[in-house]
Design an enzyme around this catalytic site. Structure first.
Site, PDB file in Angstrom:
ATOM      1  N   HIS A  10       0.833  -1.206   0.000  1.00  0.00           N
ATOM      2  CA  HIS A  10       0.000   0.000   0.000  1.00  0.00           C
ATOM      3  C   HIS A  10       0.871   1.260   0.000  1.00  0.00           C
ATOM      4  CE1 HIS A  10      -3.441  -2.513   1.088  1.00  0.00           C
ATOM      5  NE2 HIS A  10      -4.220  -1.456   0.938  1.00  0.00           N
ATOM      6  N   ASN A  60       7.929  -4.242   3.248  1.00  0.00           N
ATOM      7  CA  ASN A  60       6.519  -3.913   3.435  1.00  0.00           C
ATOM      8  C   ASN A  60       6.036  -4.229   4.848  1.00  0.00           C
ATOM      9  OD1 ASN A  60       3.773  -3.260   2.756  1.00  0.00           O
ATOM     10  ND2 ASN A  60       3.396  -5.438   2.399  1.00  0.00           N
TER      11      ASN A  60
END
Length: 338
Positions: A96, A127
């Site tokens: 994201h 991440n």
């Protein structure tokens, strides 16, 4: 620390009235507005070059809705966005840019954060490690400072490796810039981060840089709406002592009762009602969300003002809200605008 009142633009009601005070200057690409964030889509890299949103204390601390992991293509990307097949068996996470954790205050905002245009190939250890830590720290800062203006994205440059049938670029680095304004003493502070797309080493403060450095690396102009005299000073320096590096993790507010799925209110191209089920507050599935095409007209929908007025709501400190609004009841979205 209060809401910055120098310049404020609101999108029309179908974009959710989210503040666009410091939208980055797009060097190229399609600029797309969602309920709570905007992005600039770089077709040649099949991902966003930047994502921008305002993060308030309420939004950062709300945990009303749980993520559904509804990763999907973005219908607003005119050239077509990256697809699930691009990431399948690639070894990279769908990382994201605008975090799902910053959107948990709204089912619609949370759902739209899973558009693949808001994703970038990230190494799993990055991440789930230092990038996640930075997202959490930004939420802690937003809670402590009332509101932040956030821009984030990959560093897109020539010669990047690619994955998938759509040839999605794998960035070597990612950036994040944050701006805060202290109304009480009239001061501004901004900070940037540049992080390599690999397992992080050392504290987050070690990756802090000036906004100017991020601009030189990316070619993106951040916070250009500030007066030049202020922008030059704010973007040139960083003040590590201004930011609380030991900020406590955000304690999420309680979750809302489960929302039952209902039939989408949208109309198909054949003129019949859409059969998809949705939990969105708007009543539309992801195919009809954010589009005027295929939507039923609301007979009782309140008309918006054509000119904005100052919100009549009152802040926690007892002062009058400085937001502008197009709502008929003269209240901004945070104070119950309609």
């Amino acid at each position: 620390m209060k809401f910055f009142g120098y310049i404020l633009l609101f999108l029309s009601s179908h974009l959710g009235l989210f503040a666009q005070a410091f939208l980055p200057a797009a060097p190229s690409g399609q600029v797309i507005h969602h309920r709570h964030y905007s992005l600039c889509y770089a077709e040649s890299h099949e991902q966003a070059s930047w994502v921008y949103y305002e993060l308030t204390a309420y939004e950062a601390s709300s945990g009303r809705y749980e993520r559904t992991d509804n990763f999907r293509e973005n219908p607003k990307v005119t050239t077509g966005s990256a697809s699930l097949s691009d990431y399948r068996a690639s070894g990279y996470d769908r990382g994201h840019l605008a975090p799902a954790g910053d959107m948990a205050f709204s089912m619609t905002a949370l759902s739209e954060s899973f558009y693949l245009s808001n994703m970038s190939p990230q190494h799993p250890s990055f991440n789930r490690g230092i990038w996640k830590q930075l997202e959490g720290l930004a939420r802690s800062w937003a809670v402590g400072q009332s509101v932040l203006y956030v821009a984030t994205g990959p560093v897109l440059e020539p010669g990047l490796r690619r994955i998938g049938p759509n040839q999605v670029s794998i960035p070597n680095r990612f950036y994040k810039v944050l701006l805060d304004y202290d109304e009480e003493n009239g001061s501004y502070s901004a900070i940037g981060f540049i992080l390599p797309n690999r397992k992080g080493q050392g504290p987050l403060a070690a990756y802090a840089v000036s906004v100017d450095e991020v601009e030189r690396l990316t070619g993106i102009d951040f916070y250009s709406q500030l007066p030049d005299s202020i922008e030059t000073i704010v973007e040139k320096k960083i003040d590590p002592g201004y930011w609380d590096w030991q900020a406590a993790p955000v304690t999420r507010t309680g979750k809302s009762p489960a929302i039952p799925a209902r039939q989408c209110a949208g109309i198909t191209q054949k003129g019949v009602r859409c059969r998809n089920r949705t939990k969105s507050e708007t009543g539309y599935c992801h195919l009809h969300e954010g589009s005027s095409v295929g939507k039923q007209k609301a007979a009782t929908a309140p008309k918006k003002r054509t000119t904005s007025v100052r919100c009549i709501g009152t802040t926690k400190s007892g002062a009058r809200c400085k937001r502008n609004t197009l709502s008929r009841n003269q209240k901004c979205w945070q104070h119950g605008g309609n």
